[in-house]
Motif scaffolding. Structure first.
Motif, PDB file in Angstrom:
ATOM      1  N   LEU A 204       0.823  -1.215   0.000  1.00  0.00           N
ATOM      2  CA  LEU A 204       0.000   0.000   0.000  1.00  0.00           C
ATOM      3  C   LEU A 204       0.856   1.264   0.000  1.00  0.00           C
ATOM      4  O   LEU A 204       0.586   2.210  -0.751  1.00  0.00           O
ATOM      5  CB  LEU A 204      -0.938  -0.007   1.206  1.00  0.00           C
ATOM      6  CG  LEU A 204      -2.093  -1.019   1.168  1.00  0.00           C
ATOM      7  CD1 LEU A 204      -2.895  -0.962   2.458  1.00  0.00           C
ATOM      8  CD2 LEU A 204      -3.004  -0.748  -0.027  1.00  0.00           C
ATOM      9  N   ILE A 205       1.894   1.293   0.837  1.00  0.00           N
ATOM     10  CA  ILE A 205       2.738   2.491   0.914  1.00  0.00           C
ATOM     11  C   ILE A 205       3.554   2.660  -0.368  1.00  0.00           C
ATOM     12  O   ILE A 205       3.700   3.770  -0.887  1.00  0.00           O
ATOM     13  CB  ILE A 205       3.664   2.436   2.148  1.00  0.00           C
ATOM     14  CG1 ILE A 205       2.828   2.379   3.431  1.00  0.00           C
ATOM     15  CG2 ILE A 205       4.595   3.640   2.173  1.00  0.00           C
ATOM     16  CD1 ILE A 205       3.645   2.168   4.692  1.00  0.00           C
ATOM     17  N   VAL A 220       0.129   7.974   6.299  1.00  0.00           N
ATOM     18  CA  VAL A 220      -0.182   6.668   6.875  1.00  0.00           C
ATOM     19  C   VAL A 220      -0.672   6.887   8.301  1.00  0.00           C
ATOM     20  O   VAL A 220       0.022   7.528   9.111  1.00  0.00           O
ATOM     21  CB  VAL A 220       1.056   5.747   6.883  1.00  0.00           C
ATOM     22  CG1 VAL A 220       0.703   4.384   7.485  1.00  0.00           C
ATOM     23  CG2 VAL A 220       1.611   5.576   5.472  1.00  0.00           C
ATOM     24  N   SER A 221      -1.848   6.365   8.613  1.00  0.00           N
ATOM     25  CA  SER A 221      -2.398   6.567   9.956  1.00  0.00           C
ATOM     26  C   SER A 221      -3.002   5.269  10.486  1.00  0.00           C
ATOM     27  O   SER A 221      -3.508   4.445   9.729  1.00  0.00           O
ATOM     28  CB  SER A 221      -3.467   7.659   9.937  1.00  0.00           C
ATOM     29  OG  SER A 221      -4.575   7.282   9.135  1.00  0.00           O
ATOM     30  N   THR A 232      -4.998   3.458   7.536  1.00  0.00           N
ATOM     31  CA  THR A 232      -5.321   4.217   6.325  1.00  0.00           C
ATOM     32  C   THR A 232      -4.039   4.650   5.634  1.00  0.00           C
ATOM     33  O   THR A 232      -3.106   5.139   6.287  1.00  0.00           O
ATOM     34  CB  THR A 232      -6.161   5.466   6.656  1.00  0.00           C
ATOM     35  OG1 THR A 232      -7.386   5.062   7.266  1.00  0.00           O
ATOM     36  CG2 THR A 232      -6.472   6.258   5.402  1.00  0.00           C
ATOM     37  N   VAL A 233      -3.987   4.453   4.327  1.00  0.00           N
ATOM     38  CA  VAL A 233      -2.892   4.963   3.499  1.00  0.00           C
ATOM     39  C   VAL A 233      -3.519   5.881   2.463  1.00  0.00           C
ATOM     40  O   VAL A 233      -4.261   5.436   1.584  1.00  0.00           O
ATOM     41  CB  VAL A 233      -2.109   3.828   2.815  1.00  0.00           C
ATOM     42  CG1 VAL A 233      -0.995   4.408   1.935  1.00  0.00           C
ATOM     43  CG2 VAL A 233      -1.514   2.887   3.866  1.00  0.00           C
ATOM     44  N   GLU A 234      -3.236   7.174   2.586  1.00  0.00           N
ATOM     45  CA  GLU A 234      -3.873   8.187   1.745  1.00  0.00           C
ATOM     46  C   GLU A 234      -2.814   8.954   0.966  1.00  0.00           C
ATOM     47  O   GLU A 234      -1.759   9.291   1.513  1.00  0.00           O
ATOM     48  CB  GLU A 234      -4.672   9.149   2.619  1.00  0.00           C
ATOM     49  CG  GLU A 234      -5.388  10.253   1.871  1.00  0.00           C
ATOM     50  CD  GLU A 234      -6.167  11.155   2.812  1.00  0.00           C
ATOM     51  OE1 GLU A 234      -6.880  12.055   2.321  1.00  0.00           O
ATOM     52  OE2 GLU A 234      -6.048  10.968   4.051  1.00  0.00           O
ATOM     53  N   ASP A 235      -3.086   9.223  -0.303  1.00  0.00           N
ATOM     54  CA  ASP A 235      -2.128   9.977  -1.106  1.00  0.00           C
ATOM     55  C   ASP A 235      -2.824  11.057  -1.920  1.00  0.00           C
ATOM     56  O   ASP A 235      -4.049  11.052  -2.069  1.00  0.00           O
ATOM     57  CB  ASP A 235      -1.341   9.041  -2.036  1.00  0.00           C
ATOM     58  CG  ASP A 235      -2.207   8.368  -3.094  1.00  0.00           C
ATOM     59  OD1 ASP A 235      -2.801   9.081  -3.927  1.00  0.00           O
ATOM     60  OD2 ASP A 235      -2.295   7.125  -3.102  1.00  0.00           O
ATOM     61  N   THR A 236      -2.023  11.986  -2.416  1.00  0.00           N
ATOM     62  CA  THR A 236      -2.530  13.052  -3.284  1.00  0.00           C
ATOM     63  C   THR A 236      -2.093  12.795  -4.724  1.00  0.00           C
ATOM     64  O   THR A 236      -1.774  13.721  -5.464  1.00  0.00           O
ATOM     65  CB  THR A 236      -2.012  14.422  -2.813  1.00  0.00           C
ATOM     66  OG1 THR A 236      -0.566  14.421  -2.872  1.00  0.00           O
ATOM     67  CG2 THR A 236      -2.456  14.731  -1.406  1.00  0.00           C
ATOM     68  N   GLY A 237      -2.076  11.519  -5.094  1.00  0.00           N
ATOM     69  CA  GLY A 237      -1.523  11.116  -6.384  1.00  0.00           C
ATOM     70  C   GLY A 237      -2.466  11.213  -7.560  1.00  0.00           C
ATOM     71  O   GLY A 237      -3.413  12.002  -7.569  1.00  0.00           O
ATOM     72  N   ILE A 238      -2.224  10.349  -8.545  1.00  0.00           N
ATOM     73  CA  ILE A 238      -2.930  10.431  -9.825  1.00  0.00           C
ATOM     74  C   ILE A 238      -4.377   9.969  -9.734  1.00  0.00           C
ATOM     75  O   ILE A 238      -5.194  10.301 -10.584  1.00  0.00           O
ATOM     76  CB  ILE A 238      -2.195   9.610 -10.903  1.00  0.00           C
ATOM     77  CG1 ILE A 238      -2.141   8.128 -10.514  1.00  0.00           C
ATOM     78  CG2 ILE A 238      -0.796  10.169 -11.123  1.00  0.00           C
ATOM     79  CD1 ILE A 238      -1.533   7.247 -11.588  1.00  0.00           C
ATOM     80  N   GLY A 239      -4.715   9.190  -8.693  1.00  0.00           N
ATOM     81  CA  GLY A 239      -6.083   8.744  -8.533  1.00  0.00           C
ATOM     82  C   GLY A 239      -6.502   7.732  -9.586  1.00  0.00           C
ATOM     83  O   GLY A 239      -5.709   7.315 -10.443  1.00  0.00           O
ATOM     84  N   MET A 240      -7.785   7.331  -9.523  1.00  0.00           N
ATOM     85  CA  MET A 240      -8.308   6.334 -10.452  1.00  0.00           C
ATOM     86  C   MET A 240      -9.634   6.802 -11.029  1.00  0.00           C
ATOM     87  O   MET A 240     -10.422   7.463 -10.351  1.00  0.00           O
ATOM     88  CB  MET A 240      -8.531   4.995  -9.736  1.00  0.00           C
ATOM     89  CG  MET A 240      -7.315   4.438  -9.026  1.00  0.00           C
ATOM     90  SD  MET A 240      -7.703   2.903  -8.166  1.00  0.00           S
ATOM     91  CE  MET A 240      -6.288   2.778  -7.069  1.00  0.00           C
ATOM     92  N   ALA A 241      -9.869   6.426 -12.271  1.00  0.00           N
ATOM     93  CA  ALA A 241     -11.145   6.728 -12.904  1.00  0.00           C
ATOM     94  C   ALA A 241     -12.234   5.858 -12.292  1.00  0.00           C
ATOM     95  O   ALA A 241     -11.968   4.744 -11.822  1.00  0.00           O
ATOM     96  CB  ALA A 241     -11.057   6.488 -14.409  1.00  0.00           C
ATOM     97  N   THR A 294      -5.901   8.893  -3.775  1.00  0.00           N
ATOM     98  CA  THR A 294      -6.506   7.616  -3.420  1.00  0.00           C
ATOM     99  C   THR A 294      -6.344   7.364  -1.930  1.00  0.00           C
ATOM    100  O   THR A 294      -5.315   7.717  -1.342  1.00  0.00           O
ATOM    101  CB  THR A 294      -5.850   6.466  -4.212  1.00  0.00           C
ATOM    102  OG1 THR A 294      -6.017   6.706  -5.612  1.00  0.00           O
ATOM    103  CG2 THR A 294      -6.463   5.124  -3.857  1.00  0.00           C
ATOM    104  N   THR A 295      -7.355   6.721  -1.329  1.00  0.00           N
ATOM    105  CA  THR A 295      -7.296   6.351   0.078  1.00  0.00           C
ATOM    106  C   THR A 295      -7.699   4.890   0.238  1.00  0.00           C
ATOM    107  O   THR A 295      -8.791   4.484  -0.194  1.00  0.00           O
ATOM    108  CB  THR A 295      -8.241   7.221   0.927  1.00  0.00           C
ATOM    109  OG1 THR A 295      -7.870   8.594   0.786  1.00  0.00           O
ATOM    110  CG2 THR A 295      -8.162   6.823   2.400  1.00  0.00           C
TER     111      THR A 295
END
Length: 319
Positions: A204-205, A220-221, A232-241, A294-295
């Motif tokens: 995930l990370i 990461v929390s 929870t692993v949350e990012d400000t990345g490209i995301g998903m459709a 994505t989260t």
């Protein structure tokens, strides 16, 4: 005066002949050198053409094996004993190819170093991707075996996190991504194995860092919540459709925007994550928006010792 006149002319004629001979010798030697250089260049061109053909054949072989793996190795097939044997058989020659090509890249072979680096780097990348795929297939096989003889041990998720964090600190720094941790000083234990918990967090990370552009963040929390440990692993990345969300846990699936960042990914990482969570009766949730991030949220109930169904506890120690 006549003898004196002959004496002057004779050395002049001799000098001209000498210069002529020297000129001819220079031309002959120069021609021979040019011929030798031309032969050497033709030999190098022939060697380079042979190298290109050999590399092309190897790349074609890699593509063929890669296509067959994707065609035959469905997620269910990957869990079978036969698929596990195939993975073991393929891993050794692919690994040998990887090491051999690396030797070429180190400059120990004849030919053009620059061209070899340019061409063979592509082959090495493909070999590395295939090794990653085989490793994931092997891990899927071990998960299937774990379902048969499952061991549930007390695991402290914080200990697992502190073990993997140094590696991902380096990766996030190189990527230009900020890695944030929001975890308490203590957490209840969960029931699984340390190896599986490590694989879960690492996948995930690693995904979050890989698919977040430079300047972004990964958080990461952990928290305890009503008898469960939630991560929870949350990012400000490209995301998903939206259309990709339903397929993201399928084996070998990769979204188009993910391929743009990492052309040779295996498409098995999130499938492994889902199976790991399911193996220990956990819950896994996904939220994502294209271009925003994505989260992933997973949860496991607190470890209850020997009362957990099918558990195997050793010496009461934390795994």
């Amino acid at each position: 005066m006549y003898p004196f006149h002959m004496t002057v002319i004779a050395p002049s004629l001799g000098g001209s002949l000498a210069l002529g001979v020297i000129g001819v010798l220079v031309l002959v030697v120069g021609g021979l050198l040019l011929m030798a250089i031309a032969r050497r260049l033709r030999a190098q061109e022939k060697e380079l053409a042979s190298l290109r053909q050999s590399v092309g054949e190897r790349r074609g072989g890699l593509d063929s094996v890669d296509q067959e793996l994707r065609k035959l190795m469905t997620p269910d097939a990957a869990e079978s004993v036969s698929a596990l044997q195939i993975a073991h058989e393929l891993r050794s020659p692919v690994s040998s190819m990887y090491q051999a090509l690396d030797v070429v890249l180190q400059g120990y072979t004849a030919g053009s170093q620059e061209v070899q680096v340019e061409i063979l780097s592509l082959v090495r990348d493909r070999a590395g991707a295939m090794l990653a795929m085989l490793n994931d297939l092997l891990y899927l096989g071990t998960l299937r075996q774990a379902e048969v003889g499952k061991k549930v041990l007390p695991v402290q998720l914080l200990d697992v996190l502190w073990k993997v964090v140094p590696e991902f600190r380096i990766k996030s720094t190189l990527r230009g991504v900020e890695l944030e941790l929001d975890v308490p000083d203590s957490l209840p234990l969960i029931g699984c194995t340390k190896d599986h918990a490590t694989q879960l967090l690492s996948n995930l990370i690693d995904n979050a860092i890989k698919y977040t552009n430079p300047g972004g963040k990964v958080n990461v929390s952990f928290r305890a919540e009503r008898g469960f440990v939630v991560g929870t692993v949350e990012d400000t990345g490209i995301g998903m459709a939206a259309e990709d969300l339903a397929r993201v846990f399928d084996g070998f699936f990769r979204a188009d925007n993910a391929k743009e960042i990492e052309p040779y990914g295996t498409g098995l990482g999130l499938s492994l994550v889902k199976r790991l969570v399911d193996l220990y009766d956990g819950q896994l949730e996904l939220e994502s928006e294209l271009g925003k991030g994505t989260t992933f949220t997973f949860s496991f109930r607190e470890f209850r010792g020997a009362t957990d169904e099918g558990s195997t506890v050793t010496s009461g120690a934390v795994a």
